[in-house]
Write a protein that holds these residues in place. Structure first.
Motif, PDB file in Angstrom:
ATOM      1  N   LYS A 510       0.990  -1.186  -0.047  1.00 45.19           N
ATOM      2  CA  LYS A 510       0.070   0.011  -0.023  1.00 45.19           C
ATOM      3  C   LYS A 510       0.911   1.350  -0.024  1.00 45.19           C
ATOM      4  CE  LYS A 510      -3.760  -2.115   2.274  1.00 45.19           C
ATOM      5  NZ  LYS A 510      -4.554  -2.274   3.805  1.00 45.19           N
ATOM      6  N   CYS A 511       2.046   1.128   0.411  1.00 47.29           N
ATOM      7  CA  CYS A 511       2.681   2.327   0.508  1.00 47.29           C
ATOM      8  C   CYS A 511       4.331   2.362  -0.026  1.00 47.29           C
ATOM      9  CB  CYS A 511       3.112   2.761   2.194  1.00 47.29           C
ATOM     10  SG  CYS A 511       1.595   2.952   3.190  1.00 47.29           S
ATOM     11  N   ARG A 512       4.144   3.256  -1.106  1.00 46.53           N
ATOM     12  CA  ARG A 512       5.597   3.077  -2.277  1.00 46.53           C
ATOM     13  C   ARG A 512       6.766   3.819  -1.405  1.00 46.53           C
ATOM     14  NH1 ARG A 512       5.508   0.792  -6.799  1.00 46.53           N
ATOM     15  NH2 ARG A 512       7.361   2.090  -7.342  1.00 46.53           N
ATOM     16  N   VAL A 513       7.948   3.093  -1.419  1.00 44.33           N
ATOM     17  CA  VAL A 513       9.196   3.881  -1.204  1.00 44.33           C
ATOM     18  C   VAL A 513       9.712   4.304  -2.545  1.00 44.33           C
ATOM     19  CG1 VAL A 513      11.398   3.426  -0.284  1.00 44.33           C
ATOM     20  CG2 VAL A 513       9.238   2.632   0.998  1.00 44.33           C
ATOM     21  N   ILE A 514       9.904   3.721  -3.460  1.00 43.48           N
ATOM     22  CA  ILE A 514      10.633   3.826  -4.764  1.00 43.48           C
ATOM     23  C   ILE A 514       9.680   4.774  -5.755  1.00 43.48           C
ATOM     24  CG2 ILE A 514      11.932   2.934  -6.583  1.00 43.48           C
ATOM     25  CD1 ILE A 514      12.622   2.127  -3.653  1.00 43.48           C
ATOM     26  N   PRO A 515      10.291   6.041  -6.140  1.00 40.14           N
ATOM     27  CA  PRO A 515       9.544   6.981  -7.078  1.00 40.14           C
ATOM     28  C   PRO A 515       9.094   6.091  -8.170  1.00 40.14           C
ATOM     29  CG  PRO A 515      11.818   7.662  -6.800  1.00 40.14           C
ATOM     30  CD  PRO A 515      11.733   6.434  -5.659  1.00 40.14           C
ATOM     31  N   GLN A 516       8.151   6.483  -8.977  1.00 40.99           N
ATOM     32  CA  GLN A 516       8.066   6.026 -10.106  1.00 40.99           C
ATOM     33  C   GLN A 516       8.312   6.781 -11.464  1.00 40.99           C
ATOM     34  OE1 GLN A 516       3.501   5.588  -9.541  1.00 40.99           O
ATOM     35  NE2 GLN A 516       3.905   3.116 -10.076  1.00 40.99           N
ATOM     36  N   ALA A 517       8.714   6.224 -12.420  1.00 43.61           N
ATOM     37  CA  ALA A 517       9.364   7.038 -13.586  1.00 43.61           C
ATOM     38  C   ALA A 517      10.345   8.230 -13.289  1.00 43.61           C
ATOM     39  CB  ALA A 517       8.257   7.178 -14.601  1.00 43.61           C
ATOM     40  N   ASP A 518       9.842   9.472 -13.662  1.00 40.08           N
ATOM     41  CA  ASP A 518      10.514  10.545 -13.472  1.00 40.08           C
ATOM     42  C   ASP A 518       9.928  11.313 -12.179  1.00 40.08           C
ATOM     43  OD1 ASP A 518      12.111  10.103 -15.765  1.00 40.08           O
ATOM     44  OD2 ASP A 518      10.481  11.136 -17.039  1.00 40.08           O
ATOM     45  N   GLU A 519       9.341  10.524 -11.415  1.00 39.05           N
ATOM     46  CA  GLU A 519       8.705  11.393 -10.160  1.00 39.05           C
ATOM     47  C   GLU A 519      10.197  11.738  -9.391  1.00 39.05           C
ATOM     48  OE1 GLU A 519       5.362  10.060  -7.149  1.00 39.05           O
ATOM     49  OE2 GLU A 519       6.909   8.481  -7.586  1.00 39.05           O
ATOM     50  N   GLU A 520       9.694  12.784  -8.787  1.00 42.39           N
ATOM     51  CA  GLU A 520      10.716  13.659  -7.805  1.00 42.39           C
ATOM     52  C   GLU A 520      10.689  13.100  -6.332  1.00 42.39           C
ATOM     53  OE1 GLU A 520      12.037  17.869  -5.805  1.00 42.39           O
ATOM     54  OE2 GLU A 520      10.776  17.980  -7.533  1.00 42.39           O
ATOM     55  N   VAL A 521      11.961  12.535  -5.893  1.00 41.62           N
ATOM     56  CA  VAL A 521      11.959  11.965  -4.596  1.00 41.62           C
ATOM     57  C   VAL A 521      11.632  13.008  -3.638  1.00 41.62           C
ATOM     58  CG1 VAL A 521      13.568  10.968  -2.879  1.00 41.62           C
ATOM     59  CG2 VAL A 521      14.035  10.601  -5.202  1.00 41.62           C
ATOM     60  N   THR A 522      10.597  12.498  -2.562  1.00 36.55           N
ATOM     61  CA  THR A 522      10.212  13.281  -1.534  1.00 36.55           C
ATOM     62  C   THR A 522      10.606  12.802  -0.308  1.00 36.55           C
ATOM     63  OG1 THR A 522       8.067  11.968  -1.381  1.00 36.55           O
ATOM     64  CG2 THR A 522       8.079  13.676  -3.086  1.00 36.55           C
ATOM     65  N   ASP A 523       9.941  13.713   0.782  1.00 34.61           N
ATOM     66  CA  ASP A 523      10.470  13.366   2.211  1.00 34.61           C
ATOM     67  C   ASP A 523       9.666  12.171   2.478  1.00 34.61           C
ATOM     68  OD1 ASP A 523      12.408  15.135   2.753  1.00 34.61           O
ATOM     69  OD2 ASP A 523      11.120  16.786   3.613  1.00 34.61           O
ATOM     70  N   LEU A 524       8.398  12.006   2.210  1.00 33.76           N
ATOM     71  CA  LEU A 524       7.600  10.972   2.337  1.00 33.76           C
ATOM     72  C   LEU A 524       8.298   9.679   1.849  1.00 33.76           C
ATOM     73  CD1 LEU A 524       5.015   9.444   3.381  1.00 33.76           C
ATOM     74  CD2 LEU A 524       3.965   9.843   1.040  1.00 33.76           C
ATOM     75  N   GLN A 525       8.845   9.592   0.887  1.00 28.59           N
ATOM     76  CA  GLN A 525       9.647   8.506   0.332  1.00 28.59           C
ATOM     77  C   GLN A 525      10.678   8.159   1.122  1.00 28.59           C
ATOM     78  OE1 GLN A 525       9.761   9.902  -3.449  1.00 28.59           O
ATOM     79  NE2 GLN A 525       8.304   8.389  -4.272  1.00 28.59           N
ATOM     80  N   ARG A 526      11.472   9.028   1.513  1.00 30.51           N
ATOM     81  CA  ARG A 526      12.588   9.100   2.578  1.00 30.51           C
ATOM     82  C   ARG A 526      12.218   8.553   4.050  1.00 30.51           C
ATOM     83  NH1 ARG A 526      13.549  14.466   0.314  1.00 30.51           N
ATOM     84  NH2 ARG A 526      14.980  14.266  -1.393  1.00 30.51           N
ATOM     85  N   THR A 527      11.231   8.984   4.464  1.00 29.68           N
ATOM     86  CA  THR A 527      10.738   8.765   5.569  1.00 29.68           C
ATOM     87  C   THR A 527      10.313   7.197   5.800  1.00 29.68           C
ATOM     88  OG1 THR A 527      10.186  11.042   6.140  1.00 29.68           O
ATOM     89  CG2 THR A 527       9.197   9.361   7.862  1.00 29.68           C
ATOM     90  N   ARG A 528       9.601   7.001   4.727  1.00 32.67           N
ATOM     91  CA  ARG A 528       9.178   5.560   4.293  1.00 32.67           C
ATOM     92  C   ARG A 528      10.492   4.767   4.404  1.00 32.67           C
ATOM     93  NH1 ARG A 528       4.116   6.038   0.171  1.00 32.67           N
ATOM     94  NH2 ARG A 528       2.403   6.310   1.874  1.00 32.67           N
ATOM     95  N   LEU A 529      11.472   4.858   3.721  1.00 33.59           N
ATOM     96  CA  LEU A 529      12.591   4.104   3.773  1.00 33.59           C
ATOM     97  C   LEU A 529      13.176   3.943   5.353  1.00 33.59           C
ATOM     98  CD1 LEU A 529      14.856   2.686   2.074  1.00 33.59           C
ATOM     99  CD2 LEU A 529      16.177   4.844   2.003  1.00 33.59           C
ATOM    100  N   TRP A 530      12.959   4.897   5.947  1.00 36.69           N
ATOM    101  CA  TRP A 530      13.341   4.853   7.493  1.00 36.69           C
ATOM    102  C   TRP A 530      12.517   3.637   8.041  1.00 36.69           C
ATOM    103  CZ3 TRP A 530      17.220   6.701  10.606  1.00 36.69           C
ATOM    104  CH2 TRP A 530      17.976   8.130   9.858  1.00 36.69           C
TER     105      TRP A 530
END
Length: 554
Positions: A510-530
Motif C-alpha cells: 500500500k505504501c511506495r518507497v521507490i519513485p515511479q518513472a521521473d517522479e521527484e524524490v520526496t520526504d515521504l519516500q525518504r521517511t518510508r525508507l526509514w
C-alpha cells in the motif's frame, strides 16, 4: 514517543491527580503503570487499566479517576487523543509524528533495539540438551537445543549474564551398556539385550579399534571394555558436539558427571545437608528427608552397599553451581522427567534456597517429524530413533530451529517436513525470512533510485493506516523480548516476528518507497525508507534471538 516515555508521562499525571485530591502515594511505583496494545486498533495505540487499580484505595469511581487522568494527558505533546472506555480504561492515541519517530529510533540503535535490563546483574546457568554420550541426539534433545539456545540469547538480550552448560553423563550403567555394545559390534556379536544398536555403534567401534592401533582381541574382556569405554565415549561426545555446532548451538561449560564422584563433591554436599539437619541414617543407608520439603517420599543418597544413588550427583552438581555464583539455575528436562521435579525442588529448599527462583525446571514435550502425513519412525544411522541430523538433512538448520522454537515447549509438536520444504507463505520461516529479504531489496532499489534516508526524515508524514499499524507492532518488540525472557518462552519472539512480517507485507503493498518513472524524490519516500529499514532491523534482531539467519536475498 516510546511506551516507556508514555508510561512515565502517565505516572506523572497520576501523581498530579493524587496531590490534588490528597491521596496516598507512598506505595505507588512507576513500574505499576503498565501499557498494553488494544486488541482493536480503533481503540488507539495504547491502553491502561491503572484507574481500576487505584480507584478503590483512593475512594473514587474508576471511570471518574480515568476521566481526570485523561484530561491531564491530553496536554502532553505527542498525544493526539485520550478516551475513557468501559469501567475505567484509558485509551491513548499518539499523533503521527510521535508514532513515526520510532522508525528513526530503531534504525539508530540497530541491533540493540529490543534489548532491556530485566536481568541486569543476574547470573544465570542454563543447562540443556545434556544427552547421554551413548548415541546421536534424538528429537527431544534437538528441541531443547533450539529452545535452550534461543532462551539463552533472549536472556542475554534482557541483560542477564548467561552460561550455557552441558551436563556430560559419563558415570553410570548407561556407559557400561554403551561400551559392551561397542565390543559386540567389534567382535561381530549380537548387540547386548540392554545395549544400543544402529549403524553409529559399528562406526564408533571401528574408530575405537583404529585409534587403539593394537589388537584388541588379545585383551581380557574387562580391559577391552575399559578401552571401548574411554575412547568410545570421547568419540561419541565429539560427534554430539559437532552436530550441535552445526545446528548453531555451542556451550560455555561441559561439566563431567564423573568429576563429582572423583572430587568428593558428593561427600561435601551430603555433609552440607547434614549440617542443615536434613540427613538421617536408616537401614544402613544415608537418606535425605525431602518429605518435609514437598516431596512425596524421602530419598536415599548413599545406598546400604556404599554406592551413591543417582540423586547424590544432583545434590553435588546443584551445590557446585551455587558455589560458582549462579543466582538462577535453569534445567531443561525431557517429558519423561516429570517425576524429578518435586525431589529437585526439595533438594533446592534443603540447601536453604528458594525453589522456582534459585532453581527452575522446564519440562519439554515430545517431537514428531511428519512426512507425507506419517510420523518418521526410523533413522538412517541411529536405527530406532529420529535424530538431529535427520532434521537438518531434511530441511536445513534455519527451518529446523525455527520449527522447533515457534511453539510452546510444554506442548507436543508435530513438524511437517513437507511444509518446511516449501517456498511459500504457508511456511512460517520462509514467510519471515522473505519479509526481511524484501526490506533489503527495497533498500537496494531505493539507493539505486536516489532515495537516501539521510536527506530527510518527516515522521508526521507516516499517517497511512498501514504505517500506523506497522509502527504499532514494531513498538512492541522490547516488551515481547522481556516477556519471553521472564516467562522462559522463546516462541513468543517467533510468533511476534511473524506478525511483524504480516504487517510489513501489507504496508509494502500500500505504501511506495521507490519513485515511479521521473517522479521527484520526496520526504515521504525518504521517511518510508526509514520505516522499511526499521522493520528489517526488528525482523533481523528477532531471527537472531532464535539463532536463525536473516537472508538479504531469496
Amino acid at each position: 514517543m516510546t511506551p516507556q516515555d508514555l508510561a512515565r508521562e502517565l505516572f506523572e499525571r497520576i501523581l498530579v491527580v493524587a496531590q490534588r485530591g490528597s491521596f496516598e502515594t507512598s506505595n505507588l511505583v512507576a513500574d505499576e503503570v503498565v501499557l498494553e496494545r488494544p486488541k482493536n486498533r480503533d481503540h488507539g495505540d495504547w491502553a491502561s487499566s491503572i484507574s481500576l487499580k487505584l480507584a478503590k484505595p483512593w475512594g473514587l469511581n474508576p471511570r471518574e479517576l480515568a476521566t481526570q487522568l485523561a484530561l491531564e494527558l491530553e496536554s502532553v505533546q505527542g498525544i493526539a487523543s485520550v478516551e475513557v472506555a468501559g469501567p475505567g480504561f484509558i485509551n491513548i492515541r499518539l499523533d503521527a509524528a510521535s508514532a513515526g519517530a520510532l522508525a528513526k529510533t530503531i534504525v539508530d540503535v540497530a541491533s540493540e533495539y529490543g534489548n532491556g535490563d530485566v536481568y541486569r546483574g543476574v547470573k544465570l546457568n542454563l543447562e540443556f540438551v545434556s544427552a547421554n554420550p551413548t548415541g546421536p541426539i534424538h528429537m527431544g534433545g534437538t528441541r531443547w537445543a533450539a529452545v535452550g539456545d534461543s532462551l539463552a540469547r533472549i536472556l542475554q538480550a534482557a541483560g542477564g549474564e548467561v552460561t550455557r552448560e552441558y551436563y556430560f553423563n559419563d558415570h553410570g550403567a548407561q556407559i557400561d551398556r554403551f561400551s559392551r555394545s561397542l565390543i559386540a559390534a567389534h567382535l561381530g556379536e549380537p548387540a547386548p539385550e540392554d545395549g544400543y544398536g544402529g549403524a553409529y555403534i559399528h562406526d564408533i567401534a571401528e574408530r575405537v579399534a583404529a585409534a587403539y592401533a593394537q589388537d584388541l582381541s588379545v585383551l581380557p574382556r574387562d580391559e577391552m571394555q575399559e578401552v571401548f569405554r574411554s575412547i568410545g565415549v570421547e568419540l561419541m561426545f565429539g560427534e554430539i558436539k559437532a552436530s550441535l555446532h552445526e545446528f548453531g548451538v555451542d556451550f560455555d561449560v561441559y561439566f563431567h558427571e564423573d568429576s563429582l564422584h572423583e572430587s568428593r563433591a558428593v561427600e561435601r554436599a551430603v555433609e552440607r545437608l547434614r549440617q542443615q539437619g536434613h540427613i538421617f541414617e536408616q537401614d544402613g543407608a544415608t537418606w535425605l528427608r525431602t518429605t518435609d520439603l514437598g516431596d512425596d517420599k524421602d530419598r536415599v543418597i548413599i545406598k546400604s552397599d556404599g554406592q551413591a544413588a543417582y540423586i547424590a550427583g544432583d545434590l553435588a552438581y546443584y551445590l557446585d553451581k551455587r558455589e560458582r555464583g549462579f543466582d538462577r539455575n535453569i534445567i531443561m528436562l525431557g517429558a519423561d522427567h516429570h517425576g524429578y521435579v518435586a525431589r529437585m525442588m526439595a533438594m533446592c529448599a534443603a540447601f536453604g534456597d528458594e525453589p522456582g527462583v534459585n532453581l527452575e525446571i522446564m519440562i519439554g514435550q515430545m517431537v514428531n517429524l511428519v512426512r507425507d502425513g506419517q510420523p518418521m519412525r526410523m533413522s538412517k544411522r541411529a536405527g530406532t530413533i529420529v535424530t538431529l541430523e535427520d532434521l537438518v538433512e531434511a530441511v536445513g538448520v534455519d527451518a529446523g530451529r525455527y520449527a522447533l522454537v515457534r511453539s510452546s515447549s510444554d506442548s507436543q509438536l508435530d513438524i511437517d517436513l513437507d511444509l518446511l520444504g516449501k517456498k511459500t507463505n504457508d511456511n512460517p520461516v520462509f514467510y519471515v525470512q522473505y519479509a526481511h529479504a524484501r526490506t533489503c531489496a527495497v533498500a537496494r532499489n531505493a539507493k539505486a533510485s536516489g532515495v537516501r534516508r539521510e536527506d530527510g526524515f518527516a515522521p508526521e508524514l507516516l499517517d497511512h493506516e498501514a504505517e500506523s499499524q506497522l509502527l504499532g507492532v514494531l513498538q512492541e518488540f522490547p516488551r515481547i523480548v522481556a516477556q519471553a525472557a521472564e516467562l522462559r518462552e522463546p516462541h513468543r519472539v517467533a510468533r511476534y516476528i511473524e506478525e511483524v512480517a504480516g504487517y510489513y507485507h501489507r504496508w509494502y503493498d500500500k505504501c511506495r518507497v521507490i519513485p515511479q518513472a521521473d517522479e521527484e524524490v520526496t520526504d515521504l519516500q525518504r521517511t518510508r525508507l526509514w520505516l522499511n529499514d526499521a522493520t528489517g532491523h526488528v525482523i533481523r534482531n528477532g531471527l537472531g534471538l532464535l539463532g536463525v539467519s536473516a537472508p538479504e536475498r531469496m
